[in-house]
Design a protein around this motif. Sequence first.
Motif, PDB file in Angstrom:
ATOM      1  N   ALA A 132      -0.888   1.955  -9.025  1.00  0.00           N
ATOM      2  CA  ALA A 132      -1.328   1.164  -7.874  1.00  0.00           C
ATOM      3  C   ALA A 132      -0.369   0.001  -7.628  1.00  0.00           C
ATOM      4  CB  ALA A 132      -2.745   0.656  -8.119  1.00  0.00           C
ATOM      5  N   ALA A 133       0.143  -0.096  -6.420  1.00  0.00           N
ATOM      6  CA  ALA A 133       1.191  -1.075  -6.114  1.00  0.00           C
ATOM      7  C   ALA A 133       0.751  -2.525  -6.329  1.00  0.00           C
ATOM      8  CB  ALA A 133       1.690  -0.863  -4.689  1.00  0.00           C
TER       9      ALA A 133
ATOM     10  N   TRP B 162      -0.631  11.330 -11.130  1.00  0.00           N
ATOM     11  CA  TRP B 162      -1.003  10.065 -10.488  1.00  0.00           C
ATOM     12  C   TRP B 162      -0.027   9.599  -9.414  1.00  0.00           C
ATOM     13  CZ3 TRP B 162       0.031   9.728 -15.974  1.00  0.00           C
ATOM     14  CH2 TRP B 162       1.246   9.162 -16.313  1.00  0.00           C
ATOM     15  N   SER B 163       1.030  10.302  -9.186  1.00  0.00           N
ATOM     16  CA  SER B 163       2.016   9.969  -8.128  1.00  0.00           C
ATOM     17  C   SER B 163       2.739   8.667  -8.399  1.00  0.00           C
ATOM     18  CB  SER B 163       1.367   9.915  -6.743  1.00  0.00           C
ATOM     19  OG  SER B 163       0.807  11.154  -6.391  1.00  0.00           O
ATOM     20  N   ALA B 164       1.989   7.566  -8.485  1.00  0.00           N
ATOM     21  CA  ALA B 164       2.575   6.252  -8.766  1.00  0.00           C
ATOM     22  C   ALA B 164       1.440   5.314  -9.153  1.00  0.00           C
ATOM     23  CB  ALA B 164       3.320   5.711  -7.550  1.00  0.00           C
TER      24      ALA B 164
ATOM     25  N   VAL C 283       7.685   6.967  -8.846  1.00  0.00           N
ATOM     26  CA  VAL C 283       6.802   7.552  -9.854  1.00  0.00           C
ATOM     27  C   VAL C 283       6.880   6.764 -11.153  1.00  0.00           C
ATOM     28  CG1 VAL C 283       6.295   9.625 -11.213  1.00  0.00           C
ATOM     29  CG2 VAL C 283       7.006   9.838  -8.815  1.00  0.00           C
TER      30      VAL C 283
ATOM     31  N   SER D 103       4.217  12.833 -11.656  1.00  0.00           N
ATOM     32  CA  SER D 103       4.241  13.079 -10.216  1.00  0.00           C
ATOM     33  C   SER D 103       3.130  14.014  -9.768  1.00  0.00           C
ATOM     34  CB  SER D 103       5.604  13.664  -9.808  1.00  0.00           C
ATOM     35  OG  SER D 103       5.752  14.998 -10.281  1.00  0.00           O
TER      36      SER D 103
ATOM     37  N   ASN E  66       0.798  -1.227   0.000  1.00  0.00           N
ATOM     38  CA  ASN E  66       0.000   0.000   0.000  1.00  0.00           C
ATOM     39  C   ASN E  66       0.828   1.274   0.000  1.00  0.00           C
ATOM     40  OD1 ASN E  66       0.938  -0.321   2.586  1.00  0.00           O
ATOM     41  ND2 ASN E  66      -0.947   0.344   3.583  1.00  0.00           N
ATOM     42  N   GLY E  67       2.140   1.157  -0.291  1.00  0.00           N
ATOM     43  CA  GLY E  67       2.965   2.348  -0.393  1.00  0.00           C
ATOM     44  C   GLY E  67       2.878   2.959  -1.782  1.00  0.00           C
ATOM     45  N   TYR E  68       3.273   4.221  -1.868  1.00  0.00           N
ATOM     46  CA  TYR E  68       3.220   4.904  -3.155  1.00  0.00           C
ATOM     47  C   TYR E  68       4.186   4.293  -4.166  1.00  0.00           C
ATOM     48  CZ  TYR E  68       0.279   8.759  -1.508  1.00  0.00           C
ATOM     49  OH  TYR E  68      -0.755   9.520  -1.050  1.00  0.00           O
ATOM     50  N   GLY E  69       5.405   4.070  -3.779  1.00  0.00           N
ATOM     51  CA  GLY E  69       6.401   3.542  -4.700  1.00  0.00           C
ATOM     52  C   GLY E  69       6.948   4.602  -5.634  1.00  0.00           C
TER      53      GLY E  69
END
Length: 428
Positions: A265-266, A261-263, A57, A258, A52-55
């Motif tokens: 889905a993990a 969508w930031s990253a 980009v 960035s 559940n982390g961003y990870g």
Amino acid sequence: MTVTLSATLAANEDIERRRRAGERVLHLAFGEAGLPVHPALRDRLAAASECNGYGPVAGASGLRAAAAGYWTRRGLVTDPELVVSGPGSKSLLYALLLAIGGDIVLPMPSWVSYAAQADLVGSRPLLVPAPSGEGGVPDPDLVTEEVVRARAQGRTVSSILVTLPDNPTGRLASPATVARLVRVARELDLTIISDEIYRDLVHDPDLPYTSPADLAPERTIITTGLSKSLALGGWRIGVARLPENGHLLRTRLLAVASEIWSAPAAPVQEAATYAFGDPPELTERIARSRRLHGLVARAVYERFVEAGADVPEPQGGFYLYPDLGHLRLGGSAEITKLLLEEHGIGVLPGHAFGDDPSAARVRVAVSLLYGDSADERLTALNSADPLRLPWIADNLDFLSTGLRELSQSRHGTAPRPRRALVPAPCRG
């Protein structure tokens, strides 16, 4: 600037409303792959549910390495550092338009979102007809004239986009046409964006396939994803392969990503890492999908030919692009309305793809004919003769009847009453 709902999504919602109301509508308007998720992918997603982390980009290193391997096995040696992942190739295409800047050359017709995304970022698309009998590429013989004219008007034209194989026509551009387009792109110093999300769904595996990256790796970006080949449209994952020495573009693309969508889905990245590794059970699933898409697309093609339509034979994906101009019933909007409201056949009008509104061309997607339940769709996937399955045969008969009655409507024949159909509430 006026922003409207995507034509494909709007048509899908309208047709689903009609079906919930009890109308029988043959859903040929939405480009969803129409097949169940492979159990191995479900297992991978479930196992990664605690991620559940961003990870990063750009996407997890494992995913980027797997995607690099995917392209390398297809003859394009790829540096994982020049792979960027996003929540679907559609998002990546939008971000690339922002990162590259300038106006873009598009084939006409072309997927509805290309021109719409260009409008959103302030890019004015140059629509150039595809060569006769082909689709997904602007005619190289016409591109130079259009770009030179635009630049003489003070416009900055930076890129050109192709789709291999194509949506909406279902055609695959020939290696000779791709080579001509690459020469033009070099002469005009254009970045090539090659949308290859249907690459693994070319019906005939022996049909020659040339990516612009095979010929111009220094200026070609490839985008792809898993929504078509593995029917993961709702999972939203895509990857982009940037050109050789594309590190500055990567920096710009990540800056855009960035802020949007930031990253990715993990958990989905974990499943995609597995998928891009081409494990045998998934390559077999893709082969079965390719066969089913090809068989049903060919059967639908034959129905339109019987009705007198001028339609290129489909070569990849699950699309056809028939021209019903021989009926003289109006342009694409009029034909689409008649098919839906009088004959229960939902398609998309050609003008949604940038085509001439006066032309009676429509985009037909066959992939929701495989069944209304997961069991029916899986049976179709594994059937030796899916066209004989009762629900597919019934859909094809319904199409034939509707097209025949559309032709008869020129002479005043009344359409048949449509029997009600209440479908399963979810296609997933």
